[in-house]
Design a protein around this motif. Structure first.
Motif, PDB file in Angstrom:
ATOM      1  N   SER A   1     -44.216 -19.978  69.717  1.00 53.05           N
ATOM      2  CA  SER A   1     -43.505 -20.411  68.489  1.00 53.05           C
ATOM      3  C   SER A   1     -42.801 -21.858  68.683  1.00 53.05           C
ATOM      4  O   SER A   1     -42.824 -22.627  67.500  1.00 53.05           O
ATOM      5  CB  SER A   1     -42.297 -19.559  68.440  1.00 53.05           C
ATOM      6  OG  SER A   1     -41.525 -19.247  69.509  1.00 53.05           O
TER       7      SER A   1
ATOM      8  N   ASP B   1     -42.119 -14.486  74.159  1.00 53.64           N
ATOM      9  CA  ASP B   1     -41.104 -13.553  73.430  1.00 53.64           C
ATOM     10  C   ASP B   1     -39.766 -14.336  73.519  1.00 53.64           C
ATOM     11  O   ASP B   1     -38.992 -14.217  72.757  1.00 53.64           O
ATOM     12  CB  ASP B   1     -41.030 -12.211  74.182  1.00 53.64           C
ATOM     13  CG  ASP B   1     -42.145 -11.315  73.535  1.00 53.64           C
ATOM     14  OD1 ASP B   1     -42.942 -11.958  72.678  1.00 53.64           O
ATOM     15  OD2 ASP B   1     -42.504 -10.338  74.501  1.00 53.64           O
TER      16      ASP B   1
ATOM     17  N   ALA C   1     -39.650 -17.362  71.533  1.00 54.51           N
ATOM     18  CA  ALA C   1     -39.585 -16.915  70.123  1.00 54.51           C
ATOM     19  C   ALA C   1     -37.864 -16.490  69.760  1.00 54.51           C
ATOM     20  O   ALA C   1     -37.435 -16.781  68.643  1.00 54.51           O
ATOM     21  CB  ALA C   1     -40.210 -15.726  69.660  1.00 54.51           C
ATOM     22  N   GLU C   2     -37.295 -15.986  70.892  1.00 53.90           N
ATOM     23  CA  GLU C   2     -36.019 -15.445  70.595  1.00 53.90           C
ATOM     24  C   GLU C   2     -35.170 -16.791  70.578  1.00 53.90           C
ATOM     25  O   GLU C   2     -33.963 -16.861  69.929  1.00 53.90           O
ATOM     26  CB  GLU C   2     -35.558 -14.524  71.872  1.00 53.90           C
ATOM     27  CG  GLU C   2     -35.915 -13.225  71.375  1.00 53.90           C
ATOM     28  CD  GLU C   2     -35.489 -12.524  70.031  1.00 53.90           C
ATOM     29  OE1 GLU C   2     -34.251 -12.608  69.906  1.00 53.90           O
ATOM     30  OE2 GLU C   2     -36.272 -12.057  69.311  1.00 53.90           O
TER      31      GLU C   2
ATOM     32  N   LEU D   1     -35.874 -19.673  69.629  1.00 52.40           N
ATOM     33  CA  LEU D   1     -36.077 -20.247  68.134  1.00 52.40           C
ATOM     34  C   LEU D   1     -35.380 -19.315  66.966  1.00 52.40           C
ATOM     35  O   LEU D   1     -34.630 -19.864  66.000  1.00 52.40           O
ATOM     36  CB  LEU D   1     -37.498 -20.380  67.964  1.00 52.40           C
ATOM     37  CG  LEU D   1     -37.942 -20.782  66.371  1.00 52.40           C
ATOM     38  CD1 LEU D   1     -37.168 -22.322  66.240  1.00 52.40           C
ATOM     39  CD2 LEU D   1     -39.435 -20.906  66.074  1.00 52.40           C
ATOM     40  N   ARG D   2     -35.148 -17.970  67.166  1.00 50.74           N
ATOM     41  CA  ARG D   2     -34.712 -17.281  66.212  1.00 50.74           C
ATOM     42  C   ARG D   2     -33.214 -17.478  66.231  1.00 50.74           C
ATOM     43  O   ARG D   2     -32.475 -17.361  65.214  1.00 50.74           O
ATOM     44  CB  ARG D   2     -35.080 -15.626  66.596  1.00 50.74           C
ATOM     45  CG  ARG D   2     -34.378 -14.687  65.481  1.00 50.74           C
ATOM     46  CD  ARG D   2     -34.439 -13.331  66.033  1.00 50.74           C
ATOM     47  NE  ARG D   2     -33.674 -13.094  67.233  1.00 50.74           N
ATOM     48  CZ  ARG D   2     -32.361 -12.850  67.123  1.00 50.74           C
ATOM     49  NH1 ARG D   2     -31.996 -13.033  65.822  1.00 50.74           N
ATOM     50  NH2 ARG D   2     -31.502 -12.599  68.095  1.00 50.74           N
ATOM     51  N   GLY D   3     -32.734 -17.444  67.452  1.00 51.06           N
ATOM     52  CA  GLY D   3     -31.386 -17.789  67.619  1.00 51.06           C
ATOM     53  C   GLY D   3     -30.725 -18.874  66.918  1.00 51.06           C
ATOM     54  O   GLY D   3     -29.580 -18.931  66.274  1.00 51.06           O
TER      55      GLY D   3
ATOM     56  N   LEU E   1     -32.373 -20.513  64.227  1.00 53.93           N
ATOM     57  CA  LEU E   1     -32.553 -20.177  62.935  1.00 53.93           C
ATOM     58  C   LEU E   1     -31.370 -19.564  62.399  1.00 53.93           C
ATOM     59  O   LEU E   1     -30.938 -19.787  61.216  1.00 53.93           O
ATOM     60  CB  LEU E   1     -34.005 -19.737  62.473  1.00 53.93           C
ATOM     61  CG  LEU E   1     -35.003 -20.798  62.794  1.00 53.93           C
ATOM     62  CD1 LEU E   1     -36.432 -20.082  62.617  1.00 53.93           C
ATOM     63  CD2 LEU E   1     -34.960 -21.802  61.995  1.00 53.93           C
ATOM     64  N   THR E   2     -30.980 -18.581  63.039  1.00 55.19           N
ATOM     65  CA  THR E   2     -29.890 -17.673  62.410  1.00 55.19           C
ATOM     66  C   THR E   2     -28.553 -18.424  62.736  1.00 55.19           C
ATOM     67  O   THR E   2     -27.814 -18.437  61.477  1.00 55.19           O
ATOM     68  CB  THR E   2     -29.514 -16.495  63.568  1.00 55.19           C
ATOM     69  OG1 THR E   2     -30.608 -15.719  63.547  1.00 55.19           O
ATOM     70  CG2 THR E   2     -28.492 -15.465  63.170  1.00 55.19           C
TER      71      THR E   2
ATOM     72  N   ALA F   1     -28.708 -20.598  70.330  1.00 55.86           N
ATOM     73  CA  ALA F   1     -30.335 -20.409  70.900  1.00 55.86           C
ATOM     74  C   ALA F   1     -30.421 -19.933  72.251  1.00 55.86           C
ATOM     75  O   ALA F   1     -31.084 -18.906  72.459  1.00 55.86           O
ATOM     76  CB  ALA F   1     -30.924 -21.815  70.620  1.00 55.86           C
TER      77      ALA F   1
ATOM     78  N   SER G   1     -29.245 -16.185  72.390  1.00 55.52           N
ATOM     79  CA  SER G   1     -30.410 -15.328  72.128  1.00 55.52           C
ATOM     80  C   SER G   1     -31.542 -15.007  73.107  1.00 55.52           C
ATOM     81  O   SER G   1     -31.825 -14.214  73.300  1.00 55.52           O
ATOM     82  CB  SER G   1     -31.037 -15.747  70.569  1.00 55.52           C
ATOM     83  OG  SER G   1     -31.794 -15.147  70.162  1.00 55.52           O
TER      84      SER G   1
END
Length: 325
Positions: free
Chosen positions: A18, A117, A120-121, A123-125, A127-128, A148, A151
């Protein structure tokens, strides 16, 4: 949590993740005739012109960049991401990529599994947090970075806590209960009456914590050889108990280990000196009744205990000999 071994991948085996995709997408924003840029006039400390985002990123990373400038730029990027989304969300990710890449590399450095994975987490953290972070306190980027990191760390901890896949029939598998953490094994043995509290403490200290038997004996006011003989007998009972328990325990029952551990930890603890006196009196009673212990009591005997090894005892003092006779 269980540990994983280091696993290095060759450069030809690395698949895009990601963060790689985010980097490539950001590159598209800062190349070509229509660059995504910021108006430097709006931010103190930046040049009085339109600045491409990759140059903005480099300027924010410079040590001489004031914190007020960093916060002003990041507040602008976060607000445009929230109101316009799409392009400006990618722009915010691109400007933060050095920090996100460092976080992902730190978390997955010694992870044997697929790091995609974890990345990706991370990046997700980010963005959140981008959509929820409070812009009023200072150090906006630092707080985004920690979001980040948390996460990604949670994802890594979950992956490490999961069972390790083992192909049936090709290699050994972990043993079933009553095996487990050594402290809990000793606690269950005490709960089942196999060991006394003193015997469990003696095994735990001298075998697991590498406390010399002589030091343990001195602390508990007993003879060194008496402690050796007490540990010898206790370990023989413990080994038989573990063999019998492994054969009788139903490995499909998930409550067995939990119940045994709860009972063991709930058992009241007797004073150490009383338990030691009780343990040593059993040894004396066995000697007087003529019962014979198979094998010599030796610290170097291959069958001298659960782990088959021990430290060299000091020479026995005359006053201690009758205690272990």
């Amino acid at each position: 949590m269980a540990s994983q071994s280091v696993f290095r991948r060759g450069s030809d085996e690395v698949a895009p993740n990601s963060l790689d995709i985010a980097r490539d997408t950001f590159t598209w924003l800062v190349t070509g005739p229509h660059l995504v840029s910021l108006n430097g006039r709006l931010f103190p400390g930046l040049p009085d012109r339109y600045i491409p985002l990759d140059e903005v990123r480099d300027r924010l990373l410079a040590r001489r960049c004031p914190q007020a400038t960093r916060d002003a730029v990041w507040a602008h990027l976060v607000l445009r991401s929230r109101t316009e989304g799409a392009t400006w969300t990618v722009a915010a990710v691109g400007v933060a990529l050095p920090a996100l890449t460092s976080v992902a590399a730190t978390l997955s450095d010694r992870f044997a599994g697929d790091p995609a994975d974890v990345h990706a987490e991370v990046l997700r953290g980010f963005l959140t947090a981008l959509s929820t972070i409070d812009l009023r306190p200072p150090r906006i980027m630092l707080r985004l970075r920690w979001a980040a990191y948390r996460s990604g760390y949670d994802a890594l901890a979950e992956a490490l806590a999961g069972p390790t896949p083992v192909a049936q029939g090709f290699r050994s598998t972990p043993p079933h209960t009553p095996w487990g953490h050594p402290d809990l094994v000793l606690a269950r043995a005490v709960a089942d009456g196999v060991l006394t509290q003193t015997e469990a403490a003696l095994i735990g200290a001298t075998r697991l914590e590498e406390v010399p038997v002589a030091d343990w004996a001195a602390q508990h006011q007993t003879g060194e050889w008496a402690a050796y003989k007490t540990r010898k007998r206790a370990e023989l009972r413990l080994a038989a108990y573990l063999r019998d328990g492994a054969a009788e325990t139903d490995p499909t029952d998930p409550l067995t280990d939990q119940v045994a551990t709860s009972v063991a930890l709930a058992r009241p603890v007797a004073p150490t000196r009383d338990l030691l006196r009780s343990s040593l009196s059993v040894s004396v009673a066995e000697a007087e009744s003529g019962q014979k212990v198979q094998g010599r009591v030796s610290k170097t005997n291959a069958k001298s205990g659960v782990q088959g090894c021990g430290t060299h005892p000091r020479s026995a003092r005359p006053s201690e000999v009758p205690q272990c006779a």
